[in-house]
Structure formats: structure tokens, C-alpha cells
Design a protein around this motif. Structure first.
Motif, short mmCIF file in Angstrom:
data_model
loop_
_atom_site.label_atom_id
_atom_site.label_comp_id
_atom_site.label_asym_id
_atom_site.label_seq_id
_atom_site.Cartn_x
_atom_site.Cartn_y
_atom_site.Cartn_z
N GLU A 114 -4.77 -5.73 2.90
CA GLU A 114 -4.04 -6.20 4.10
C GLU A 114 -2.59 -6.48 3.70
O GLU A 114 -2.33 -7.06 2.65
N HIS A 115 -1.69 -6.02 4.54
CA HIS A 115 -0.27 -6.18 4.23
C HIS A 115 0.50 -6.60 5.48
O HIS A 115 0.01 -6.46 6.61
N ASP A 116 1.71 -7.08 5.24
CA ASP A 116 2.61 -7.39 6.35
C ASP A 116 2.99 -6.10 7.08
O ASP A 116 2.78 -5.01 6.57
N SER A 118 1.92 -4.73 9.95
CA SER A 118 0.91 -3.87 10.58
C SER A 118 1.38 -3.44 11.96
O SER A 118 2.17 -4.13 12.61
N ALA A 129 -4.15 -12.40 10.70
CA ALA A 129 -3.63 -11.02 10.55
C ALA A 129 -4.72 -9.99 10.80
O ALA A 129 -4.53 -8.80 10.53
#
Ligand code: HEM
Ligand code: MG
Length: 260
Positions: A114-116, A118, A129
């Protein structure tokens, strides 16, 4: 720009091992249902979708590598060369020692996968998130300026979201894996829902994707079968995913240079 100084050697080339037993996701696989009380979902709209259809366990938990390989093969025509590597990247999100399964909710652990930035989720700095976020998604959809999403629009939507997140999130981070994955994810939805013309000279028309399918998929976490979508006839192998993703990253670079 710093965040675009990405390497074209995608971190998606790890070795894979073929699947063994192939367990079923659920006895009523195929039928779409909203998640029930106690069912978990996560930040990946496609894994959520497959759980909603019962191709993966409806509770969103205990997904083995064999289950993932079988579901993505049968429903999306994705080859083990792609799925095995993706699964291996996700495995560390399960905190249990020696775990052999993944859980959708735990995929949200920040900066494993999961990353910033999206396309349809807020950054973890601002709240959960994993859940669909209408406001963020509307910013993405604004890039799709016709009935068909071409590669140019999809790439620009991806890059602009990163620019916006970097500008608004004081704790914005983008490790190399996430940097590569963001374009891989944008490639993924095009490969599943679009028409492939990979030999086209013009990179922008190598995949053409009906906008209605993408809106329906992201909003409902449901396969757009009632809109006419069918399982892709072409099988997606890692080499194809990788080559297309790299071409999108190069396109992103030239879009940024044109803008500068
Ligand atoms: C996002 C995992 C298969 C499409 C994500 C994310 C994770 C993930 C952790 C969150 C990244 C973020 O922060 O945005 C996986 C794993 C898979 C898998 C482990 C297979 C084992 C697929 C497939 C598709 C897909 C088959 C096909 C459409 C996407 C898209 C996003 C995403 C479009 C971006 C969502 C957004 O930006 O809002 N995936 N995924 N994934 N995934 Fe998957
Ligand atoms: Mg995210």
C-alpha cells in the motif's frame, strides 16, 4: 522531479514457483454480493471484487497463493508468472510468523505494498487508506475525457495523482516499490478491462478501455459483466505486463517534460 526519477528496472522480476493444489474460493463463486458483517476488504479494488464474487473467500481472509493463482487465472486470464510475484510481495503484510496466506485488510499496511497517491483511496496520513474515496476518485476520473480511456489519459491520471498527493500530504512518501507498482496497477486495470493493441506504433492506443467499465469496477468493486465485459481473451504474462508498464513510465516522463 524527484518522484519521477524512477528506475525502469521494475522490481517485478523475482522468480516464481508454479501452483500445486487449487482450492475453491467459495461454494457460490460467481454471484456478486456486498461484503457481509465481519467480512474484510482492503486497498486493492480487484482483490475486493474477486472476494465480492466469491472467487476469493468472501470474508477476505486466509487467501493462499494457490487460491490467488487459480482465481486470477480463471476469472482474468492472468498467468502464474504475474500472480506469483505479486503474491510474494504481499505475503509480508501478514504479520503471523511463517504465514502462508494473506488477508485483504492487512494489505493496507503502509509502504509494504500500500502506498500514498492511490487513484481511489486517500493517503493513510488522512485516514483509512483501504476504502474507496469518492473525492479522490472524482479527481482521477476527470482525466478520462471521453468514452474510451487511452494510455495517455491513464498515464496522466496516474502521474497527476502523485503530483497532487506530494503537494498536499506533508508526510508523503513513495518508496521505489510503490513507485513502480503505481504504474503497474494502472496497467493492470487496462489489461483486464481494455482492448489490447500492443503492436500499435502509437503507445497511446496500445490499450483502449471503456470508461464505463472502469467507473463501475472502482465504485462497485464488481466485474462489469452486465455492461458487456468478458474475461480477456489474451493471457497476461509478466513480460507483457512489465514491457507495457515501462512504456507507460516512459510516457509519463515525456508528459512531464512536455509540461515543463
Ligand atoms: C492496488 C495488491 C491483483 C488492480 C493494490 C494495492 C495492493 C494490491 C496492496 C494497494 C496499493 C495502493 O496503495 O493503491 C494486489 C495483489 C494482487 C493484486 C497482492 C494479486 C495477488 C490485482 C489485479 C488487478 C489489480 C489482478 C487488476 C485490475 C489494482 C489497482 C490498484 C490496486 C487498479 C490501484 C487502486 C488505487 O490506486 O486506488 N493492489 N493486487 N490488482 N490493484 Fe491490486
Ligand atoms: Mg494507497
Amino acid at each position: 522531479m524527484k518522484f519521477l526519477a524512477f528506475s525502469t528496472s521494475l522490481a517485478l522480476t523475482l522468480s516464481f514457483s508454479p501452483s500445486l493444489a487449487l482450492p475453491a474460493g467459495s461454494s457460490d463463486a460467481g454471484e456478486w454480493k456486498t461484503p457481509g458483517e465481519g467480512d474484510d476488504r482492503g486497498p486493492c479494488p480487484m482483490l475486493n471484487t474477486l472476494a465480492n464474487h466469491g472467487y476469493l473467500p468472501r470474508n477476505g481472509r486466509g487467501i493462499s497463493k494457490d487460491m490467488a493463482i487459480k482465481a486470477l487465472d480463471e476469472v482474468l486470464n492472468w498467468d502464474v508468472t504475474v500472480v506469483s510475484d505479486l503474491y510474494d510481495f504481499a505475503q509480508p503484510t501478514n504479520p503471523e510468523p511463517n504465514a502462508t496466506t494473506i488477508n485483504l485488510k492487512e494489505l493496507t499496511t503502509h509502504n509494504i505494498l500500500e502506498h500514498d497517491a492511490s487513484l481511489s483511496r486517500q493517503d493513510s496520513q488522512f485516514g483509512p487508506a483501504d476504502v474507496f474515496n469518492e473525492k479522490i476518485w472524482n479527481e482521477t476520473v476527470a482525466h478520462f475525457t471521453g468514452d474510451t480511456i487511452n494510455v495517455d489519459m491513464a498515464t496522466k491520471a496516474r502521474t497527476d495523482r502523485t503530483v497532487a498527493a506530494a503537494a498536499t500530504n506533508a508526510l508523503f512518501t513513495f518508496p521505489q516499490l510503490g513507485m513502480n507498482f503505481q504504474y503497474g496497477e494502472t496497467a493492470a486495470y487496462q489489461f483486464v478491462f481494455g482492448e489490447w493493441n500492443l503492436d500499435s506504433e502509437d503507445v497511446k492506443s496500445r490499450i483502449l478501455t471503456p470508461k464505463t467499465y472502469i467507473e463501475y469496477f472502482f465504485k462497485n468493486e464488481r466485474l462489469p459483466i452486465e455492461l458487456g465485459w468478458k474475461k480477456p481473451v489474451n493471457r497476461l504474462v509478466m513480460d507483457t505486463l512489465q514491457a507495457f508498464t515501462i512504456s507507460m513510465m516512459e510516457l509519463a516522463q515525456s508528459q512531464m517534460e512536455e509540461k515543463a
